[in-house]
Write a protein that holds these residues in place. Structure first.
Motif, PDB file in Angstrom:
ATOM      1  N   GLY A   1       0.816  -1.269   0.411  1.00 56.49           N
ATOM      2  CA  GLY A   1       0.371  -0.175  -0.092  1.00 56.49           C
ATOM      3  C   GLY A   1       1.072   1.191  -0.060  1.00 56.49           C
ATOM      4  O   GLY A   1       0.175   2.352  -0.160  1.00 56.49           O
ATOM      5  N   ALA A   2       2.260   1.456  -0.032  1.00 58.05           N
ATOM      6  CA  ALA A   2       3.242   2.589   0.099  1.00 58.05           C
ATOM      7  C   ALA A   2       3.074   2.634  -1.985  1.00 58.05           C
ATOM      8  O   ALA A   2       2.991   2.305  -2.600  1.00 58.05           O
ATOM      9  CB  ALA A   2       4.523   1.839  -0.391  1.00 58.05           C
ATOM     10  N   LYS A   3       2.587   4.191  -1.931  1.00 61.40           N
ATOM     11  CA  LYS A   3       3.166   4.849  -2.308  1.00 61.40           C
ATOM     12  C   LYS A   3       4.158   4.998  -3.364  1.00 61.40           C
ATOM     13  O   LYS A   3       4.865   5.828  -2.416  1.00 61.40           O
ATOM     14  CB  LYS A   3       2.096   6.237  -2.732  1.00 61.40           C
ATOM     15  N   LEU A   4       4.820   5.060  -4.916  1.00 63.61           N
ATOM     16  CA  LEU A   4       5.667   4.312  -3.935  1.00 63.61           C
ATOM     17  C   LEU A   4       5.832   5.977  -5.750  1.00 63.61           C
ATOM     18  O   LEU A   4       7.122   6.765  -5.298  1.00 63.61           O
ATOM     19  CB  LEU A   4       6.880   3.192  -5.667  1.00 63.61           C
ATOM     20  N   TRP A   5       5.043   6.322  -5.909  1.00 64.27           N
ATOM     21  CA  TRP A   5       5.186   7.710  -6.992  1.00 64.27           C
ATOM     22  C   TRP A   5       4.000   8.228  -7.692  1.00 64.27           C
ATOM     23  O   TRP A   5       3.376   7.320  -7.547  1.00 64.27           O
ATOM     24  CB  TRP A   5       6.267   7.304  -8.346  1.00 64.27           C
TER      25      TRP A   5
END
Length: 489
Positions: A274-278
């Motif tokens: 769920g981490a936003k990469l970009w």
């Protein structure tokens, strides 16, 4: 010997990275990742497009009430007029079956030659249809809140009342699973028999759903600016808020990454945790996104008239102006071709330029190869372990995911979760790179060995020549001594 080693090292260095040698004088900014293959004229705004697995055929639905079928050269092979606007189309992998849904409340199925095989009446306008890869099953989502599931002969196998207008459906490769997003804030996963595996309530109307090939993961995007990810058991993985209404979501074939298009004019990429990469800013609402099946690029269509192709690091590889708002796009299963439906009354077909793509990505595996193009490319799904990265904080999310009411049609406490379905593990990118590195090392060692042998031969030849010269000198010296002895004058 030294000379041989030098040539061996030189040869090995060149073999290790041919792209460095070949692209030394190339301006990467001038390279085109894709070339325009054809422009298919439809004569009306295009609502939806679908493409065959190798890009040989494509189908479009539009405001002229027609289903239009083209080949890769842009030639229209046939069209069929329905009773109203065609909002949704779907093509089997080999292009042999075409499904379509119209505002006339009917689902249609055609063969590749354009013959109408059957049409079936539903209770509302059709917003989304999806056909299985082999063309055996068709799922259709309607404004009447129902999902209709047909076999290829047109028999209605079952229908499911989702209690809200169905906005988006997706079907697994073999037709074993169907996922549904509706206007009543629910996401469902159903099996081929119509049993509800799970249903989850979200905090918003669901505009788009996506699943991995065998439904190991399900993604959904909503009007409350949220992106949701579930596993096959329906367990909530995470929720994330892009900056606006989420119009489209797409998963990699192994579920490791999720792309989303939003009305804040951005393309987003999240990882499995769920981490936003970009995020990537464009100049208009992003209506459709798709991650290529080989996970090498992300295609996105915007209402700024442009098709964008980004790499997985969020860097733009290429863009193209399609002369009108882009409403729909599709990437072929072999990742070679992109079809784009535009307000410019045309479908644009683009083909990947393998040489340019290899140079842009710095990956020689994309260089053209002498390979036979398969009729149907089936990509197996990888069973992933959780990615060891910092998970995105999801605490405090106001839209908690709730379980759907068990009174929904077809719910069974003993329904299958599909845990025992055989999932084929794909080699990871890391292992693939290791193989390439090993191959490069072998080539280097081989070149080094050849260089060493050449040096040895050269050295031995010099020794033999010197020995021969020395022997001749000694023989001359001995003859000279004989002639100079007393009594020989």
């Amino acid at each position: 010997m030294a000379l041989g080693l030098f040539f061996g090292l030189l040869s090995g260095a060149e073999a290790a990275d041919p792209l460095v040698r070949d692209s030394g004088d190339v301006d990467l900014s001038e390279l085109k990742a894709f070339d325009l293959l054809s422009r298919c004229e439809t004569g009306c705004i295009v609502n939806d497009v679908s493409i065959s697995s190798t890009g040989d055929y494509l189908v479009a639905g539009g405001f002229d009430h027609k289903v239009s079928f083209f080949n890769s050269k842009g030639t229209q092979l046939w069209n069929y007029t329905t009773g109203d606007i065609v909002y949704t189309v779907s093509l089997s992998s080999d292009g042999a079956r075409v499904a379509a849904g119209s505002n006339d409340k009917k689902v249609y199925l055609f063969n590749r030659e354009g013959d109408l095989l059957w049409r079936r009446k539903t209770g509302g306008s059709l917003n989304s249809v999806a056909i299985s890869s082999d063309g055996l099953y068709i799922a259709a989502g309607s404004e009447d809140g129902k999902i209709y599931f047909f076999n290829r002969e047109g028999k209605l196998l079952w229908s499911f009342d989702s209690r809200g207008a169905v906005r988006s459906v997706a079907i697994s490769i073999d037709g074993s699973y169907v996922t549904v997003g509706n206007a009543n804030n629910y996401v469902y996963l159903l099996d081929r028999e119509g049993k509800t595996i799970w249903g989850r309530k979200t905090g918003s109307l669901i505009n788009s759903v996506s699943m991995t090939p065998y439904a190991y993961y399900v993604a959904a995007g909503g009007s409350n600016y949220n992106v949701y990810l579930f596993d096959r058991k329906g367990e909530f993985s995470w929720v994330h808020k892009p900056g606006n209404w989420v119009s489209s979501v797409s998963l990699t074939t192994n579920g490791s990454h999720l792309a989303a298009g939003s009305f804040d004019d951005k393309i987003y990429l999240f990882n499995l945790t769920g981490a936003k990469l970009w995020d990537y800013q464009v100049k208009g609402d992003v209506y459709d996104v798709e991650i290529s099946p080989d996970s090498s690029f992300i295609a996105a269509g915007s209402w700024d008239d442009n098709l964008y192709v980004l790499n997985m690091d969020g860097e733009e590889l290429w863009n193209y102006n399609c002369e009108g708002n882009i409403n729909s796009l599709d990437v072929s299963r072999d990742s070679s071709t992109i079809a784009v439906g535009s307000d410019a009354e045309a479908v644009y077909l683009f083909e990947r330029n393998l040489t340019a793509f290899a140079l842009l990505l710095g990956d020689e595996s994309f260089l053209p190869k002498e390979t036979i193009k398969e009729k149907d490319v089936v990509l197996a799904e990888e069973v992933l372990q959780p990615i060891k990265e910092d998970t995105a904080a999801t605490g405090g999310v106001e839209n908690r995911v709730e379980e759907a009411s068990v009174t929904s049609s077809g719910v069974d406490g003993n329904t299958k979760t599909g845990e025992d379905s055989g999932l084929v593990e794909l080699p990871s990118e890391e292992s693939s790179l290791k193989v390439l590195e090993m191959f490069g090392s072998v080539k280097f060692l081989f070149a080094l060995l050849i260089g060493a042998l050449a040096g040895t031969v050269f050295f031995l030849k010099r020794r033999i020549l010197k020995q021969k010269e020395l022997d001749e000198s000694l023989e001359d010296f001995e003859n000279l001594e004989e002639n100079d002895t007393p009594g020989n004058n």
